[in-house]
Design an enzyme around this catalytic site. Structure first.
Site, PDB file in Angstrom:
ATOM      1  N   HIS A  96     -33.671  82.600 101.525  1.00 22.31           N
ATOM      2  CA  HIS A  96     -33.371  82.319 102.828  1.00 22.31           C
ATOM      3  C   HIS A  96     -33.865  80.740 102.815  1.00 22.31           C
ATOM      4  CE1 HIS A  96     -34.501  81.122 107.046  1.00 22.31           C
ATOM      5  NE2 HIS A  96     -33.409  81.407 107.202  1.00 22.31           N
ATOM      6  N   GLU A 137     -31.262  78.643 100.852  1.00 25.04           N
ATOM      7  CA  GLU A 137     -30.103  78.694 101.626  1.00 25.04           C
ATOM      8  C   GLU A 137     -30.026  77.430 102.483  1.00 25.04           C
ATOM      9  OE1 GLU A 137     -28.469  79.846 105.837  1.00 25.04           O
ATOM     10  OE2 GLU A 137     -29.461  81.625 104.894  1.00 25.04           O
ATOM     11  N   GLU A 168     -38.809  78.892 112.197  1.00 32.10           N
ATOM     12  CA  GLU A 168     -37.700  79.813 112.458  1.00 32.10           C
ATOM     13  C   GLU A 168     -38.459  81.380 112.389  1.00 32.10           C
ATOM     14  OE1 GLU A 168     -33.384  81.209 110.543  1.00 32.10           O
ATOM     15  OE2 GLU A 168     -34.615  79.594 109.548  1.00 32.10           O
TER      16      GLU A 168
END
Length: 462
Positions: free
Chosen positions: A86, A89, A166
Site C-alpha cells: 500500500h 501505491e 491514514e
C-alpha cells in the site's frame, strides 16, 4: 489512493460478485439494439516483454477506462514489512525522471478525467477514465512510472507520514475496522491474509527507501502486470499504443510462483469481542475459511456464490426475509462470499438487532438459517431465481466500463484467465441444489468458525 481493507473489501467484493463475470456467453443478451455483437468481443494478447493486455470494446459512450493491475498485494509482502504494498501505491504518484510530482494528476484533471489507485491482498491497481484521444498519454504516464520513479529519503519520509496518519484515521479511529483486523488475525492462523492491507503500525513506521526500492525493482515490471482497456476503442489501436508505450519497458526477471503459507486444519470455534463507547448498536459477524475461485474444486466456488446470494444476498434472501421482515428482530442481516482471491477466502454472515431485540437472538436466528440449508438444502425455485438475478446483474454490468475492467483485472491478477470470465455464466447455471447443500454442510460448521462482536461500552463482560 486507497487500500481495500477487509471491512471495505467485503462490501466491494460482495457488490462486484453480484455483477460478476460476463463475456461472450452473454454477448447477445448484453448488446443493446442496433449494436453489433462484434463490438463487445474481448481481445487478449501478450506484449513481447510479457505484459498481458485485455481489450473490452464498448462504443456506446466516448470514454475509456485504462487500468494497470500488478500481481502484488499485501499478502506477498516480506515478513516484518507489512504495509509496503500500500505504501508503494502512494509512492507511484511521485516524480519520475520524465515527469514532476503531480504532473500526471494535473494532466488527467485538465482533460476532465479521473484517476486513482487501490491496494488489496492480492494485487495493486492504477486506473484512469478519460476520453479515447487521451489513451496514449495515459499509457505513456503509466509506462513511465512503472520503472522511472525517483525515490529519495525525503520522498519516503513524507509519504510514510501520510500512510501512518491514514492508519490512525481510517483504522485506529474506527471501532468496526479495529475489530475486523482482530477477527482477521484470529480467522487466519497461518495465511498472510491475517495481516492488514495497510500494515501494522510498528512495522509501517520502519519502512524506508531501501525497502521501497527493493519492492519496486522486484514487482513493478511489465511481466508482472496486466493492462485492461475498456471503452470506445478498437483492439488494433490499443495493441499499437501498448507496444509504443509499455512495449518499450524492459522485461524484468521471472518471478517465482506465488506460493504462500497455507492454513492448518481448523477445529475450534473462536470469538473476538470489542466494546467501545462510540458503538450504539451491537452487531456480529461469523466467518469461515472456504475455497476461492482459484483454489476450489470444480463447481464449489460457484455453489458458495449462490449460497451467499440465497442465504443473505439482498432483500429477497432467507436472512432478510426471516429476520428483518417476518420476525422483525434485525435491522440488518446478510451474507457474502469473497470469491476473487488467490488463496482460500472467507464466507461471512452478519447481523444487528432492531428495537428491543437482543444480539444473541439475532445470532441464533442467523445460525438457524445456516443450519437449515446445511441439513435441508434450498428449493429449486430459490436456486433458479438466484441464478436469474446473477445473470441479469452480469448483463447490467455491461453498462459500466469500470465494472468490466475490474472483473477482468481482478480475475487475471488472482490466477484466472479470460476464458474463466467468459465461461462463468455457464458454470453458474450448472450448479445444483445438492451442491449448495453440500458446501453449506462441509464448510459452514459453527465448531470451526470465528465470530466477532462489536458492542456498546456498557455491554462489556456480557
Amino acid at each position: 489512493m486507497t487500500f481495500q481493507a477487509e471491512w471495505l473489501q467485503g462490501t466491494l467484493l460482495a457488490t462486484s460478485l453480484a455483477f460478476t463475470l460476463t463475456g461472450s456467453a452473454l454477448a447477445d443478451s448484453a448488446v443493446p439494439p442496433n449494436t453489433k455483437s462484434a463490438e463487445f468481443k474481448v481481445t487478449d494478447f501478450l506484449l513481447d516483454n510479457g505484459m498481458e493486455v485485455v481489450v473490452i470494446p464498448d462504443h456506446r459512450a466516448p470514454i475509456v477506462t485504462h487500468m494497470v493491475w500488478y500481481k502484488i498485494g499485501s499478502a506477498d509482502e516480506p515478513p516484518g514489512k507489512s504495509g509496503i504494498a500500500h505504501f508503494f501505491e502512494h509512492l507511484m504518484f511521485k516524480a519520475t525522471t520524465h515527469h514532476a510530482a503531480g504532473e500526471f494528476d494535473r494532466a488527467v484533471s485538465d482533460i476532465g478525467g479521473s484517476n486513482n489507485a487501490f491496494t488489496s491482498y492480492d494485487y495493486t491497481a492504477f486506473h484512469e477514465t478519460v476520453a479515447p484521444s487521451a489513451l496514449e498519454q495515459m499509457m505513456g504516464f503509466e509506462a513511465d512510472r512503472m520503472r522511472n520513479l525517483i525515490l529519495t529519503d525525503d520522498v519516503i519520509k513524507t509519504e510514510r507520514d501520510v500512510i501512518l496518519e491514514e492508519r490512525r484515521s481510517r483504522i485506529d479511529n474506527n471501532p468496526q475496522a479495529v475489530l475486523d483486523e482482530e477477527v482477521d488475525a484470529t480467522l487466519w492462523q497461518n495465511q498472510p491474509y491475517r495481516i492488514p492491507v495497510i500494515g501494522w503500525m510498528q512495522e509501517m513506521e520502519q519502512l524506508n527507501r531501501i525497502d521501497a526500492t527493493a519492492f519496486y525493482d522486484k514487482y513493478y515490471r511489465p511481466n508482472n502486470a496486466v493492462l485492461i482497456v475498456a471503452g470506445d476503442v478498437e483492439p488494433a489501436m490499443v495493441k499499437a499504443l501498448a507496444e509504443k508505450t509499455y512495449g518499450k519497458v524492459a522485461r524484468g526477471p521471472n518471478l517465482p510462483p506465488r506460493i504462500r503459507p497455507v492454513e492448518p486444519e481448523q477445529n475450534t470455534k473462536r470469538t473476538v469481542t470489542l466494546s467501545d463507547a462510540r458503538v450504539s448498536v451491537p452487531s456480529f459477524s461469523t466467518q469461515w475459511v472456504v475455497p476461492s475461485y482459484h483454489t476450489a474444486k470444480p463447481g464449489e466456488a460457484e455453489a458458495l456464490d449462490l449460497l451467499a446470494e440465497i442465504l443473505g444476498g439482498g432483500n429477497r434472501s432467507r436472512l432478510y426475509q426471516a429476520l428483518v421482515v417476518q420476525q422483525g428482530i434485525a435491522s440488518s442481516a446478510g451474507a457474502y462470499f469473497q470469491g476473487t482471491m488467490l488463496d482460500d477466502t472467507n464466507f461471512t454472515v452478519y447481523g444487528a438487532p432492531r428495537g428491543d431485540a437482543k444480539l444473541a437472538d439475532v445470532e441464533a436466528a442467523v445460525d438457524a438459517e445456516v443450519a437449515r440449508i446445511a441439513s435441508g438444502g434450498v428449493t429449486a425455485d430459490e436456486l433458479e431465481k438466484a441464478k436469474d438475478r446473477y445473470v441479469r446483474s452480469m448483463v447490467f454490468a455491461r453498462d459500466k466500463q469500470d465494472s468490466m475492467a475490474e472483473i477482468y483485472g481482478s480475475t487475471l491478477a488472482t490466477g484466472g484467465n479470460v476464458q474463466d470470465v467468459q465461461q462463468w455464466p455457464d458454470r453458474i447455471r450448472k450448479v445444483t441444489a445438492d451442491e449448495i447443500k453440500a458446501v453449506a454442510a462441509r464448510y459452514l460448521v459453527l465448531a470451526r468458525s470465528t465470530t466477532g462482536y462489536l458492542l456498546p461500552q456498557q455491554q462489556a463482560g456480557n
